[in-house]
Enzyme design. Structure first.
Site, PDB file in Angstrom:
ATOM      1  N   LYS A  53       0.832  -1.215   0.000  1.00 37.62           N
ATOM      2  CA  LYS A  53       0.000   0.000   0.000  1.00 37.62           C
ATOM      3  C   LYS A  53       0.863   1.261   0.000  1.00 37.62           C
ATOM      4  O   LYS A  53       0.573   2.215  -0.726  1.00 37.62           O
ATOM      5  CB  LYS A  53      -0.951  -0.027   1.209  1.00 37.62           C
ATOM      6  CG  LYS A  53      -1.981  -1.157   1.092  1.00 37.62           C
ATOM      7  CD  LYS A  53      -2.724  -1.464   2.387  1.00 37.62           C
ATOM      8  CE  LYS A  53      -3.512  -2.763   2.219  1.00 37.62           C
ATOM      9  NZ  LYS A  53      -4.291  -3.120   3.428  1.00 37.62           N
ATOM     10  N   GLN A  97      -4.759  -1.927   9.440  1.00 36.49           N
ATOM     11  CA  GLN A  97      -4.453  -3.229   8.845  1.00 36.49           C
ATOM     12  C   GLN A  97      -5.020  -4.363   9.707  1.00 36.49           C
ATOM     13  O   GLN A  97      -4.782  -4.404  10.903  1.00 36.49           O
ATOM     14  CB  GLN A  97      -2.935  -3.385   8.681  1.00 36.49           C
ATOM     15  CG  GLN A  97      -2.523  -4.678   7.995  1.00 36.49           C
ATOM     16  CD  GLN A  97      -3.043  -4.765   6.562  1.00 36.49           C
ATOM     17  OE1 GLN A  97      -2.959  -3.816   5.794  1.00 36.49           O
ATOM     18  NE2 GLN A  97      -3.605  -5.903   6.203  1.00 36.49           N
ATOM     19  N   ASP A 120     -10.986   1.855   3.304  1.00 35.84           N
ATOM     20  CA  ASP A 120     -11.250   0.421   3.142  1.00 35.84           C
ATOM     21  C   ASP A 120     -12.746   0.151   2.982  1.00 35.84           C
ATOM     22  O   ASP A 120     -13.145  -0.954   2.612  1.00 35.84           O
ATOM     23  CB  ASP A 120     -10.741  -0.362   4.360  1.00 35.84           C
ATOM     24  CG  ASP A 120      -9.362  -0.975   4.116  1.00 35.84           C
ATOM     25  OD1 ASP A 120      -9.032  -1.228   2.944  1.00 35.84           O
ATOM     26  OD2 ASP A 120      -8.651  -1.216   5.105  1.00 35.84           O
TER      27      ASP A 120
END
Ligand code: BQF
Length: 292
Positions: A53, A97, A120
């Site tokens: 990322k 994460q 997300d």
């Protein structure tokens, strides 16, 4: 023989498009978009994913920040760090994460993420808008799958799509996207599904997101099926320098001859997830700056 859906190529195309857009923003005197990532502990795969990322941010010209926190951080302390990100005007979007250590409730954490920064697409508010025309940030992996289908002109309308796996992050939002905006007929299968093969054999488009290598074998699909393999499994492989190879949930060698299109692992859905995160971050940036 099936056409391989090249997520690596498509994601790289998308990143080039976004890089050009960022250049224009900078030329207009604006600051670059900024994505932050919170990494708790040092789970091996998670470190790789976060690195992917951060690398994508570099490619497109975003600013990125990695916030590394110790495995034994308390839920309360983690919440405090996330609230800092919510308040920080210099941060357009961030990810926490997953997985998190056992002593921290993922639900509590997701609940406090500012939906405007939730790149997300995991927060209840973004999840609830998936099937709305004016949705905000879509869950990154299902969004990447839809984009991959679109770029290969694979029609979903009227098709029978079978999703295997009902996770909050992939399976459930995937089903909503396919049935809602995708106008498909959707079956969601999961761990309690009886006779999985009966369902998977009906699929025009089969999306598998379970985390079990070789779960889907050739006898479980029909001729001409489109196979989207979301699984990322590390399997021992002595010929690789890391000692493992990446495999999806589909027996690729067995299924490919029957498929019309199929995603490889690696290089299929994985890179599309990263591209979606980048798209969402630019989207969050534009909204924050009144550009949308
Ligand atoms: C590729 C993920 C399971 C659990 C948590 C490119 C990624 C993976 C593969 C990647 C994933 C999987 C991510 C490839 C992010 C996708 O070339 O095939 C990129 O970085 N992913 C994650 O953040 O958390 C996960 C899978």
């Amino acid at each position: 023989m099936a056409v391989r859906l090249d997520g690596k190529k498509i994601s790289s195309d998308i990143e080039q498009e976004i890089a050009a857009e960022v250049k224009e923003l900078i030329a207009r005197g604006m600051r670059p978009p900024h994505l932050a990532a919170v990494l708790v502990g040092d789970d091996g795969p998670s470190r790789t994913y976060v690195r992917n990322k951060m690398k994508a941010c570099e490619v497109v010209g975003f600013r990125s920040s990695l916030i590394k926190l110790p495995e034994d951080i308390s839920e309360q302390e983690l919440i405090a760090r996330i609230e800092d990100l919510n308040r920080d005007d210099e941060v357009d979007g961030y990810i926490v994460q997953l997985p998190l250590p056992e002593h921290i409730s993922v639900e509590h954490i997701i609940d406090i993420i500012d939906p405007k920064k939730d790149v997300d697409g995991f927060t209840p508010s973004n999840f609830g808008k998936i099937d709305q025309e004016h949705h905000s940030l879509l869950p990154a992996t299902p969004m990447g799958v839809m984009e991959l289908l679109k770029r290969y002109r694979i029609e979903t309308r009227g098709k029978h799509c079978v999703v295997v796996g009902k996770s909050h992050i992939v399976g459930m939002p995937m089903g909503i996207l396919l049935a809602g905006p995708g106008d498909a007929t959707v079956t969601i299968c999961h761990i309690y599904t009886r006779d999985l093969a009966t369902h998977t054999r009906m699929a025009d488009i089969l999306v598998v997101a379970v985390g079990k290598p070789n779960l889907i074998t050739a006898d479980m699909v029909k001729e001409g099926v489109v196979v989207i393999d979301v699984g990322i499994n590390r399997v021992p492989d002595g010929t690789k320098k890391k000692g493992y190879a990446l495999r999806g949930d589909v027996d690729f060698e067995g299924v490919e001859p029957k498929a019309s299109y199929i995603t490889p692992v690696p290089g299929g859905v994985g890179p599309m997830t990263i591209a979606s995160l980048i798209i969402n971050t630019l989207e969050a940036y534009k909204k924050r700056h009144g550009l949308l």
